[in-house]
Scaffold this active site. Sequence first.
Site, short mmCIF file in Angstrom:
data_model
loop_
_atom_site.label_atom_id
_atom_site.label_comp_id
_atom_site.label_asym_id
_atom_site.label_seq_id
_atom_site.Cartn_x
_atom_site.Cartn_y
_atom_site.Cartn_z
N GLY A 14 139.27 76.99 -22.84
CA GLY A 14 138.67 75.66 -22.69
C GLY A 14 137.49 75.43 -23.62
O GLY A 14 137.07 76.33 -24.36
N ARG A 41 149.85 78.15 -18.78
CA ARG A 41 150.01 77.31 -19.97
C ARG A 41 149.56 78.05 -21.24
O ARG A 41 149.98 77.71 -22.34
CB ARG A 41 149.17 76.03 -19.85
N SER A 42 148.70 79.03 -21.08
CA SER A 42 148.12 79.71 -22.25
C SER A 42 148.81 81.03 -22.59
O SER A 42 148.33 81.77 -23.46
CB SER A 42 146.63 79.96 -22.03
N ARG A 101 126.86 75.83 -6.79
CA ARG A 101 125.47 75.58 -7.20
C ARG A 101 124.50 75.34 -6.04
O ARG A 101 123.36 75.78 -6.09
CB ARG A 101 125.41 74.37 -8.15
N CYS A 132 125.15 70.62 -17.08
CA CYS A 132 124.63 70.49 -18.45
C CYS A 132 123.43 69.54 -18.54
O CYS A 132 122.44 69.85 -19.21
CB CYS A 132 125.74 70.01 -19.38
N LYS A 216 123.89 65.53 -8.76
CA LYS A 216 123.66 66.90 -9.24
C LYS A 216 122.28 66.98 -9.88
O LYS A 216 121.53 67.93 -9.66
CB LYS A 216 124.71 67.30 -10.29
N HIS A 245 124.26 65.91 -25.41
CA HIS A 245 123.82 64.94 -24.41
C HIS A 245 122.38 64.50 -24.75
O HIS A 245 121.53 65.35 -25.04
CB HIS A 245 123.78 65.57 -23.01
P1 NAP Z 1 138.59 72.42 -20.43
O1 NAP Z 1 138.31 72.31 -21.88
O2 NAP Z 1 139.51 71.45 -19.80
O3 NAP Z 1 139.08 73.91 -20.11
C1 NAP Z 1 139.53 74.31 -18.87
C2 NAP Z 1 139.81 75.80 -18.86
O4 NAP Z 1 140.17 76.20 -17.54
C3 NAP Z 1 140.98 76.19 -19.75
O5 NAP Z 1 140.75 77.47 -20.28
C4 NAP Z 1 142.12 76.23 -18.76
O6 NAP Z 1 143.19 77.07 -19.16
C5 NAP Z 1 141.44 76.82 -17.56
N1 NAP Z 1 142.19 76.53 -16.34
C6 NAP Z 1 142.50 75.33 -15.83
N2 NAP Z 1 143.26 75.46 -14.72
C7 NAP Z 1 143.46 76.78 -14.55
C8 NAP Z 1 144.19 77.55 -13.62
N3 NAP Z 1 144.87 76.99 -12.62
N4 NAP Z 1 144.17 78.92 -13.74
C9 NAP Z 1 143.50 79.49 -14.75
N5 NAP Z 1 142.81 78.82 -15.68
C10 NAP Z 1 142.78 77.47 -15.58
O7 NAP Z 1 137.26 72.28 -19.58
P2 NAP Z 1 135.75 72.77 -19.89
O8 NAP Z 1 134.96 71.65 -20.41
O9 NAP Z 1 135.79 74.03 -20.67
O10 NAP Z 1 135.17 73.01 -18.42
C11 NAP Z 1 135.59 74.00 -17.59
C12 NAP Z 1 134.63 74.14 -16.38
O11 NAP Z 1 133.29 74.17 -16.79
C13 NAP Z 1 134.66 73.05 -15.35
O12 NAP Z 1 134.46 73.67 -14.09
C14 NAP Z 1 133.48 72.16 -15.62
O13 NAP Z 1 132.99 71.52 -14.48
C15 NAP Z 1 132.52 73.20 -16.10
N6 NAP Z 1 131.58 72.62 -17.04
C16 NAP Z 1 130.31 72.79 -16.76
C17 NAP Z 1 129.38 72.27 -17.61
C18 NAP Z 1 127.98 72.35 -17.22
O14 NAP Z 1 127.46 71.33 -16.99
N7 NAP Z 1 127.37 73.51 -17.18
C19 NAP Z 1 129.74 71.60 -18.75
C20 NAP Z 1 131.07 71.43 -19.04
C21 NAP Z 1 131.99 71.96 -18.14
P3 NAP Z 1 144.51 76.46 -19.90
O15 NAP Z 1 144.12 76.27 -21.35
O16 NAP Z 1 145.52 77.55 -19.72
O17 NAP Z 1 144.87 75.19 -19.22
N1 12T Z 2 132.41 65.97 -14.56
O1 12T Z 2 129.62 71.04 -14.46
O2 12T Z 2 132.48 65.05 -17.02
O3 12T Z 2 129.62 69.74 -12.75
O4 12T Z 2 130.81 65.59 -18.29
C1 12T Z 2 129.90 68.83 -16.04
C2 12T Z 2 130.29 67.79 -16.87
C3 12T Z 2 131.18 67.96 -14.26
C4 12T Z 2 129.84 69.96 -13.93
C5 12T Z 2 131.50 65.74 -17.28
C6 12T Z 2 131.58 66.90 -15.06
C7 12T Z 2 130.35 68.89 -14.77
C8 12T Z 2 131.12 66.84 -16.36
#
Ligand code: NAP
Ligand code: 12T
Length: 340
Positions: A14, A41-42, A101, A132, A216, A245
């Site tokens: 991701g 999927r991966s 959290r 974030c 949040k 951001h």
């Molecule tokens: P993303 O680009 O959509 O990536 C999602 C990742 O999760 C991919 O590696 C995906 O694998 C994997 N995944 C999804 N469903 C899965 C499953 N059933 N089993 C195993 N792996 C699975 O999303 P992202 O932006 O990286 O965000 C991912 C997480 O980080 C979310 O929980 C989001 O809330 C959090 N986040 C937090 C912040 C923050 O504020 N600190 C910022 C951004 C995101 P595949 O490629 O195989 O689908």
């Molecule tokens: N929906 O980590 O859409 O709780 O930008 C972070 C970013 C959730 C989170 C977004 C989201 C989170 C988003």
Amino acid sequence: MGRSYKVAVAGATGAVGQQMVACLEERNFPVAELKPLASERSIGKHVTFKGREIPVEVLDKDSFAGIDIALFSAGGSISKEYAPIAARAGAVVVDNSSAWRMDPDVPLVVPEVNPQDIALYKKTGIIANPNCSTIQMVVVLKPLHDAATIKRVVVSTYQAVSGTGQKAVGELAAQVRALFNNQEVPRKVYPHRIAFNVLPHIDVFLENGYTKEEMKMVNETKKIMGDDSIEVTATTVRVPVFYGHSEALNIETERKLTPVQARAVLAEAPGVKIVDDPAKNQYPMPLDAAGQDLTLVGRIREDFSIENGLNLWIVADNVRKGAATNAVQIAEILVNDYLK
Ligand code: NAP
Ligand code: 12T
């Protein structure tokens, strides 16, 4: 030479997971073995780590045997289910989702602000990475709070699409291409077109009229700063920016803090870089914040409408400091102070 560690990255394909792997390499984290995990999927995909191609494995309940540290970024439901499984297997989990959290038994940590809270991980084996938008805000609020005691913060955000994940980055790019080619504009991720638009809507709407992202920022700030008396109100907004951001902050303090004093405090603050020279058109922007780890602060000025008020503008890379870098910084403290 200290020891090195077996590190799993859940969600390694991701937007955040890929950056986590890159941060581990960049910061020369002591990795003995890297285990990238994702969905079925991966299958067949690889991640590159220190010049080696490592196959991605499907995450399941047996993935965490022998793992020392598990960085989770695969969505809230995966974290809810698998973080306790990983912890039971003996890993310390640093979780990037919102699942844990606000759990009182789970520390919520920004290393520049409350590194001491990491010690609480022993209770559950889980450490939560904040949202974030909260991370970059508290990096700036903490030194100002220590200097003058913050009573209230009014924040409006201008958030990049990468915060939503890889699909949203693709959607903004595809919409821009379609618009320039007079083609039908694809729309899947957001309820409205994001290209050349602004959406006052991030995460889901709650009963109280706020979005979950806004709440949040309110609740996580109090927990990280360890002070429930700090009042926060937020409007969180999606803008057509890929990475970075931005936030407009209005801060009311108990004691007077002039812009000159605020600048002096922020100049010494860890993780902060002042970019504030209006005469030269120097102020923080997403294009400059992207690809580095500091929170940029500028437009530091007095709010003349109240007795003790400050306005500032802050920008950080939401995928790096807002997610991956913060998680790896937590892991660095873990290995230096707890897992030796
Ligand atoms: P993303 O680009 O959509 O990536 C999602 C990742 O999760 C991919 O590696 C995906 O694998 C994997 N995944 C999804 N469903 C899965 C499953 N059933 N089993 C195993 N792996 C699975 O999303 P992202 O932006 O990286 O965000 C991912 C997480 O980080 C979310 O929980 C989001 O809330 C959090 N986040 C937090 C912040 C923050 O504020 N600190 C910022 C951004 C995101 P595949 O490629 O195989 O689908
Ligand atoms: N929906 O980590 O859409 O709780 O930008 C972070 C970013 C959730 C989170 C977004 C989201 C989170 C988003």
